[in-house]
Design a protein around this motif. Sequence first.
Motif, short mmCIF file in Angstrom:
data_model
loop_
_atom_site.label_atom_id
_atom_site.label_comp_id
_atom_site.label_asym_id
_atom_site.label_seq_id
_atom_site.Cartn_x
_atom_site.Cartn_y
_atom_site.Cartn_z
N SER A 90 38.26 -1.86 -47.55
CA SER A 90 38.75 -1.21 -47.62
C SER A 90 36.58 0.21 -47.99
O SER A 90 36.09 0.75 -47.15
N ARG A 91 36.29 -0.80 -49.22
CA ARG A 91 35.36 -0.13 -49.43
C ARG A 91 34.01 -0.76 -48.88
O ARG A 91 33.08 0.05 -48.36
N ILE A 92 34.28 -1.47 -48.44
CA ILE A 92 33.49 -2.77 -47.46
C ILE A 92 33.44 -1.19 -46.20
O ILE A 92 32.20 -2.25 -45.74
N CYS A 93 34.58 -1.42 -45.85
CA CYS A 93 34.51 -0.77 -44.36
C CYS A 93 34.34 0.19 -44.47
O CYS A 93 33.29 0.99 -43.31
N SER A 94 33.96 0.80 -45.42
CA SER A 94 33.22 2.54 -45.53
C SER A 94 31.78 2.17 -45.86
O SER A 94 30.95 3.40 -44.46
N ASP A 95 31.66 1.44 -46.98
CA ASP A 95 29.99 0.90 -46.44
C ASP A 95 29.32 1.15 -45.25
O ASP A 95 28.47 0.54 -45.13
N ASP A 96 30.37 -0.47 -44.83
CA ASP A 96 29.77 -0.68 -43.31
C ASP A 96 31.10 -1.13 -42.07
O ASP A 96 31.42 -1.53 -41.65
N PRO A 97 31.44 1.23 -41.36
CA PRO A 97 31.74 1.02 -40.79
C PRO A 97 32.08 -0.31 -38.45
O PRO A 97 32.85 -0.54 -39.05
N SER A 98 30.56 -0.79 -39.01
CA SER A 98 30.63 -2.56 -38.25
C SER A 98 31.65 -3.17 -37.94
O SER A 98 31.73 -3.85 -37.54
N ARG A 99 31.69 -3.34 -39.74
CA ARG A 99 32.42 -4.73 -40.22
C ARG A 99 34.18 -4.62 -39.75
O ARG A 99 34.98 -5.14 -40.85
N ILE A 100 34.80 -3.22 -39.81
CA ILE A 100 35.77 -2.90 -39.79
C ILE A 100 37.10 -3.99 -38.94
O ILE A 100 37.65 -4.39 -39.53
N SER A 101 36.12 -4.51 -37.61
CA SER A 101 37.62 -5.75 -37.22
C SER A 101 37.28 -6.91 -37.64
O SER A 101 38.04 -7.45 -38.28
N GLU A 102 36.22 -7.02 -38.68
CA GLU A 102 35.91 -9.14 -39.90
C GLU A 102 36.90 -8.51 -40.12
O GLU A 102 37.77 -9.33 -40.67
N MET A 103 36.66 -6.96 -41.43
CA MET A 103 37.61 -6.55 -42.31
C MET A 103 39.34 -7.35 -41.55
O MET A 103 40.04 -7.92 -42.78
N ALA A 104 39.30 -6.87 -41.04
CA ALA A 104 41.12 -6.59 -40.45
C ALA A 104 41.41 -7.87 -40.07
O ALA A 104 42.30 -8.28 -40.75
N LYS A 105 39.89 -8.43 -39.45
CA LYS A 105 40.39 -10.55 -38.67
C LYS A 105 40.71 -10.80 -40.51
O LYS A 105 42.09 -11.73 -40.67
N LEU A 106 40.40 -11.07 -41.80
CA LEU A 106 40.35 -11.23 -42.24
C LEU A 106 41.67 -10.96 -43.65
O LEU A 106 42.63 -11.83 -43.99
N LEU A 107 42.53 -9.98 -43.51
CA LEU A 107 43.12 -9.47 -44.09
C LEU A 107 44.72 -10.40 -43.58
O LEU A 107 45.76 -10.47 -44.09
N ALA A 108 44.01 -10.08 -41.79
CA ALA A 108 45.81 -10.90 -41.18
C ALA A 108 45.56 -12.18 -41.51
O ALA A 108 46.13 -12.54 -41.97
N SER A 109 44.40 -12.63 -41.57
CA SER A 109 44.60 -14.87 -42.00
C SER A 109 45.56 -14.22 -43.26
O SER A 109 45.54 -15.88 -43.27
N LEU A 110 44.65 -13.90 -44.31
CA LEU A 110 44.75 -14.09 -45.71
C LEU A 110 46.86 -13.39 -45.89
O LEU A 110 47.41 -14.43 -46.83
N GLY A 111 46.70 -12.76 -45.01
CA GLY A 111 48.11 -12.07 -44.97
C GLY A 111 49.41 -13.19 -44.35
O GLY A 111 50.08 -13.38 -45.41
N LEU A 112 49.08 -13.58 -43.68
CA LEU A 112 49.89 -15.00 -42.55
C LEU A 112 49.95 -15.82 -43.76
O LEU A 112 50.65 -16.63 -43.79
N GLN A 113 48.62 -16.77 -44.88
CA GLN A 113 48.76 -17.18 -45.23
C GLN A 113 49.99 -16.57 -46.40
O GLN A 113 51.10 -17.35 -46.79
#
Length: 285
Positions: A90-113
């Motif tokens: 969330s802090r990464i996205c706050s600092d750089d909103p252009s990374r929202i999609s990237e961070m969402a995909k990371l949460l999804a990938s690690l969530g699936l694991q």
Amino acid sequence: MEYQNIDISTWTQVGEGGNGKTYVHPGHPDFLLKVNNPPRCDEATVKQERDAAQHVFDLGIPTPRMFDMVRVGDGYGQLVEIIKGKKSLSRICSDDPSRISEMAKLLASLGLQLHALPCDTEFFPSRKDLALKGIDASDFVADDDREKMRAFVQSIEDEKTCLHGDFQMGNLIISADGKPYWIDLGWFSHGSPMFDIGHFFMTCQVYSQFPAAQEIFHMSQEQLKNFWNAFAEAYTGNKDISAFTALAGKFAPLDACIRSILMPTPEAYKKLFAGLVHSLVEKFY
């Protein structure tokens, strides 16, 4: 049991979330001091969180090491391994909103694991059982809604996979060298992964309308909803997320009931929660 006393005035606050604050001290460079907000800073609650985190660590799931419990004023805290240069998604996205999609995909990938791992069902509770208890215990739930939710929960298949319990972008941190760690594991449990997804739906699609939630996650309502959309596409592997979102919406009011027994709902918020639960049941059941 005797615990070391910590003078909090000598520590520097470095973080704050919905449940508490974190501190550092120059004389203890390897430790982060975590202190819950009252009333969740009592000995039993802090010990349960510490033990849960230790069991998660023992399962091989990446999470900071837990060290000693300590006394902090009238309450208790815990010393945790400090992760150098860490930032939450969330802090990464706050600092750089252009990374929202990237961070969402990371949460999804690690969530699936995480959701593919078998859980220690002897130690961790069943989320399905917690949901049934929460439905019965939540006095802010209308009787008709209660019956609908209870019938739905009873239809959910019993599963023994790991659940974070507070699955959201603030509870996945990335170290300076790029390693991910799950944090805030006091509600870890087992059951259908959709319980975690329902909680995340509440974060992004329901609580996101409130300024307090936006402040906690350092993101606007629109950004939180965009995060959900990108997450759902990555988690399901589908562009059409309508069915996934509808199912998450059915699990979402269950999360409010579960929270009511894990963290009792203040009287001042019960009317609000009653309205949220009823609107979710009306829309998704």
